[in-house]
Write a protein that holds these residues in place. Structure first.
Motif: not given
Length: 185
Positions: A36-40, A131-138
């Motif tokens: 997940a980290w590598l592809t992003a 998450l602190l920036a309001g992005t939930v996603s995965s």
């Protein structure tokens, strides 16, 4: 002076976090999170908005979205909005490279099982930042897995480079010679 009391771990904790019998379980979790980290990260590194001529444009948009949420009183704390506005935005290009390459390095570290606990810690740290920036996603599930990988650092990289790197490097509380002797037994 009081006598030290050592409370032993329960069987489940010992199995999950100290026994190489759980290493296959951690391999699956580790590779999933690493992928997940590598592809992003690869997507960011290969794009102009993160590391190319327009470096910083994507992170500026991300921060502007977080600031909009903060001004509406949704999802983003005021102190974090202050940090984003006064530290991240003026240095968007630098943060852009840091995020993109950080994601790649965390992904590689986890997939290869190299310094797994450290890679998982920094992955979890980035999850919290998002998450602190309001992005939930995965981010919530990746954060949970990263936390578990940090706890399981001794065995999470057993099927990876940590099997050889950790005995060679040693741990902060144990000289590497002592670790090598234990590995030979």
């Amino acid at each position: 002076m009081s006598k030290e009391i050592i409370i032993p771990d329960n069987r489940v904790s010992t199995l999950l976090f100290s026994s190489t019998r759980s290493a296959l379980f951690w391999l699956v979790i580790r590779v999933y999170v690493g992928y997940a980290w590598l592809t992003a990260g690869v997507k960011k590194v290969s794009g102009d908005a993160w590391t190319g001529e327009s470096a910083g444009k994507a992170i500026e948009g991300f921060v502007q979205g977080a600031l909009a949420k903060a001004s509406e009183g949704k999802d983003v704390q005021g102190w974090y909005a202050f940090f984003l506005e006064n530290v991240v935005l003026p240095n968007a290009s630098s943060f852009s490279y840091l995020v993109a390459w950080g994601e790649v390095l965390v992904g590689l570290g986890l997939i290869l099982g190299c310094l797994t606990g450290i890679a998982a810690f920094f992955g979890g740290f980035m999850n919290v930042v998002f998450l602190l920036a309001g992005t939930v996603s995965s981010n919530p599930i990746l954060f949970v897995f990263a936390t578990w990988l940090v706890l399981a650092w001794k065995v999470a990289g057993w099927y990876g480079l940590d099997r050889w790197a950790l005995p060679y490097l040693g741990t902060p509380w144990q000289r590497k010679i002592e670790v090598n002797k234990k590995m030979d037994v």
